[in-house]
Enzyme design. Structure first.
Site, PDB file in Angstrom:
ATOM      1  N   ASP A 322      48.833 -15.458 -14.012  1.00  0.00           N
ATOM      2  CA  ASP A 322      49.159 -16.846 -13.825  1.00  0.00           C
ATOM      3  C   ASP A 322      48.203 -17.592 -14.751  1.00  0.00           C
ATOM      4  OD1 ASP A 322      50.040 -19.188 -12.503  1.00  0.00           O
ATOM      5  OD2 ASP A 322      48.194 -19.169 -11.340  1.00  0.00           O
ATOM      6  N   ASP A 515      46.066 -17.145  -8.469  1.00  0.00           N
ATOM      7  CA  ASP A 515      45.202 -17.810  -7.494  1.00  0.00           C
ATOM      8  C   ASP A 515      45.964 -18.117  -6.211  1.00  0.00           C
ATOM      9  OD1 ASP A 515      46.838 -19.771  -8.372  1.00  0.00           O
ATOM     10  OD2 ASP A 515      45.269 -21.208  -8.868  1.00  0.00           O
ATOM     11  N   ASP A 519      52.072 -18.911  -6.348  1.00  0.00           N
ATOM     12  CA  ASP A 519      52.426 -17.561  -6.776  1.00  0.00           C
ATOM     13  C   ASP A 519      52.156 -16.479  -5.723  1.00  0.00           C
ATOM     14  OD1 ASP A 519      49.682 -17.297  -7.081  1.00  0.00           O
ATOM     15  OD2 ASP A 519      49.759 -17.713  -9.222  1.00  0.00           O
TER      16      ASP A 519
END
Ligand code: ADP
Ligand code: MG
Length: 622
Positions: A322, A515, A519
């Site tokens: 990410d 994190d 996600d």
């Protein structure tokens, strides 16, 4: 030593003394038999009981059965001394094993000695030590220099530097002052601070970590399953092998060669064969190896939730990241406010108010940039749309704060921004009001992290982000990431990862690092989910398989190296133990090895395997 181990030690001493004593007496026949039965039962009654239970439960073939048959056989052959001694050495091995396992577990917990024993609560000017479990949220606690922070909270007074190495493996101290968040488990190095607790002890970082550590060894990896499968075929195989050894050669001698059958000899060999076959070293060193690997990783600031993830990690070929909060700091600076019809400060205030309840890094940054205390009561109807932004009502007026997708959603045409940076559009009362240009900093180790991953055998690096293409491409180019996909919604991230999963080889695994903000679903979908522990959301830490305590992307490669080393050591042990075992079995069948040698070989292999396993605990700075 615990109580059980002490009891076992007592049994060992008693039976050993009895064996020595009886060996010196001039006895034979029934007297000898009866006398030797005493130490035999003292040392072996539990094994006999377990073997009997196994037979009743139709789980016949285990090591208790092997020991029972071998020793009873020896006694039937009137080798009383040997029979008892075999049992004795087996139990010594078991004791050693349970001691070693217990000790290394304790060592590991000591290494990460983070459990706080007390919290200082100030009452009427006096400090009182209380059980951290009894401290309510919002209590002011005092942490003196040299003490551990017992509970997560916010510093209300004082400043100091904290040693976070037990949590993160990071040796640089962290400076904190009034207003900073601190997590439990850190050690206060210099000044006295007062902390207002924000969590209960059970919810605090220390408790979470300890919980993870305690649960981590319960998940079995494939190599461990390999052992149970192996035992399923192995034990019956050696049992039938022993039977064949006991009966076939004597019959052959008798019928075809006309020799005396020598039953006693062959039965003795068969029993030796059984004793040799006991796979103790294998059974113990594998879980211990993984446990030590997990301990070694946690020393480096990488929390692995189970040995199966350690195994999966060692086969990582694809790593997907990410962007925000993972490769970048997730702390945005406001670079400018553009096309704003209202005063810049006012626009910022609207945005910050609408964002006041979100934990997204963007929202935290906007709140900070606003520099004013925000009156949250002015905000109602907050709705956060993942990968888009926020809609809410401020003073009853609808406000939308987010990216171009969000603007399209509410039917507002956003103005394009030509600068590189993340753009936060703001619409008030259904009208476009301009945008705030913000930018994030790439983490200092991010580039090195990608290089190290390549060195650790990762062949493909991919970045997925919900941010604009322009920002995503520039970050990916700077870091040297192979592939980048931008402007994704959380669901798009899942489908991208699924696509990557379907393309990879069977023995390869894919890790996703994030994190957890927008996600968390991907974290659980990937073969291995790696979360940022300090910055990451609780949901991420929950969903992830591996947690990086200090959010440093360098630790991904470190974790992969540790896992590879751990697996190598575990396999070394498997091959070594099986190899020695096969040689001894052969020698036993040929009548070269006797029961004494068999017992020593097994204990020896076990000790070496345990020492080798403990090696995984010591990670060099990788
Ligand atoms: P990343 O994939 O880089 O971690 P996210 O999926 O969290 O990014 O967010 C993607 C984009 O969605 C952000 O770049 C931003 O434009 C928008 N966004 C998400 N949440 C918010 C928010 N709370 N406020 C403003 N914009 C947001
Ligand atoms: Mg994110």
């Amino acid at each position: 030593m615990n109580k059980k181990q002490k009891k076992m030690l007592a049994r060992i001493i008693i039976s050993a003394a009895l064996i020595v004593l009886f060996s010196m007496l001039p006895i034979d026949g029934y007297v000898e038999f009866v006398l030797f039965m005493v130490p035999y039962l003292v040392i072996g009654y539990d094994i006999l009981k377990k073997a009997w239970k196994g037979i009743l439960n139709r789980q016949v073939f285990d090591e208790n059965f092997l020991m029972a048959v071998a020793t009873i056989g020896a006694i039937l052959l009137r080798d009383y001394k040997e029979g008892v001694a075999v049992m004795l050495f087996y139990q010594i091995g078991e004791l050693f094993q349970s001691y070693a396992v217990g000790k290394s577990r304790r060592n590991i917990s000591e290494l990460m000695d983070i459990r706080p024993d007390y919290a200082n609560v100030e009452t009427d000017g006096k400090l009182e030590k209380v059980d951290p479990d009894e401290v309510a949220v919002g209590t002011i606690i005092v942490v003196q220099p040299g003490e551990k922070i017992p509970i997560d909270g916010i510093v209300t007074e004082g400043k100091t530097s904290l040693n976070t190495s037990a949590l993160t493996g990071e040796s640089l101290p962290r400076e904190v002052a009034e207003g900073d968040e601190v997590i439990s488990g850190c050690i206060n190095m210099s000044g006295l601070i007062r902390i207002r607790t924000t969590k209960e002890f059970g919810e605090s970082t220390v408790s979470k970590i300890l919980e993870l550590m305690e649960n981590s060894s319960s998940l079995k990896s494939r190599s461990e399953n390999f052992i149970s499968k192996f035992a399923k075929y192995y034990t019956p195989a050696v049992c039938y092998g022993a039977l064949a050894l006991a009966f076939l050669p004597p019959l052959v001698r008798m019928i075809f060669m006309g020799l005396s059958p020598m039953w006693g000899d062959w039965i003795y060999r068969a029993l030796t064969f059984l004793v040799i076959s006991c796979p103790c070293a294998l059974v113990i060193s594998i879980p211990l190896g993984f446990f030590a690997g997990i301990g070694g990783a946690s020393k480096a600031g990488v929390l692995v939730k189970g040995s199966n993830y350690l195994e999966a990690l060692s086969q990582t070929k694809t790593v997907v990241f990410d962007k925000t909060g993972t490769m970048t700091e997730g702390v945005f600076e406001v670079n400018g406010v553009h096309h704003s019809k209202m005063a810049d400060q006012k626009l910022l205030e609207y945005a910050a108010l609408a964002e006041s309840a979100s934990s997204h890094p963007i929202s935290k940054s906007l709140q900070k940039a606003c520099q004013k205390p925000l009156d949250r009561t002015r905000v109602t109807d907050i709705e956060e749309i993942g990968g888009n932004g926020i809609t809410a009502k401020v003073d009853g007026i609808p406000v939308a704060v987010g990216n171009a997708k969000l603007m399209e959603r509410i039917g507002v045409t956003p103005m394009d921004c030509h600068h590189v940076g993340t753009v936060v559009h703001v619409a008030v009362n259904g009208e476009y009001e301009g945008h705030i240009l913000i930018s994030d900093r790439i983490k200092p180790h991010a580039k090195q992290a990608i290089e190290n991953l390549k060195k650790a055998g990762v062949t493909r690096t991919v970045m997925l982000t919900g941010d604009r293409k322009r920002v995503a491409d520039s970050v990916a180019a700077e870091l040297g990431i192979d592939e980048v996909h931008s402007e994704l919604l959380p669901a798009d991230k899942v489908s991208r990862v699924e696509e990557l999963l379907s393309k990879k080889g069977e023995k390869e695994t894919l890790a996703f690092v994030g994190d957890g903000i927008n996600d968390a679903p991907v974290l659980s979908r990937a073969d291995i989910g790696i979360a940022m522990g300090a910055m990451g959301s609780d949901a991420a830490i929950e969903a992830a398989d591996i947690v990086l305590m200090d959010d440093d992307p360098l630790k991904i490669a470190t974790a992969i190296r540790i896992s590879k080393r751990c697996l190598r050591i575990v396999y070394e042990n498997i091959y070594f133990a099986i190899g020695i075992k096969l040689i001894c079995l052969l020698l036993g069948a040929l009548g070269i090895a006797n029961m004494w040698m068999a017992i020593f070989a097994d204990v020896g292999v076990m000790i070496l395997a345990v020492l080798n396993a403990i090696r995984t605990l010591f990670v060099k700075n990788m």
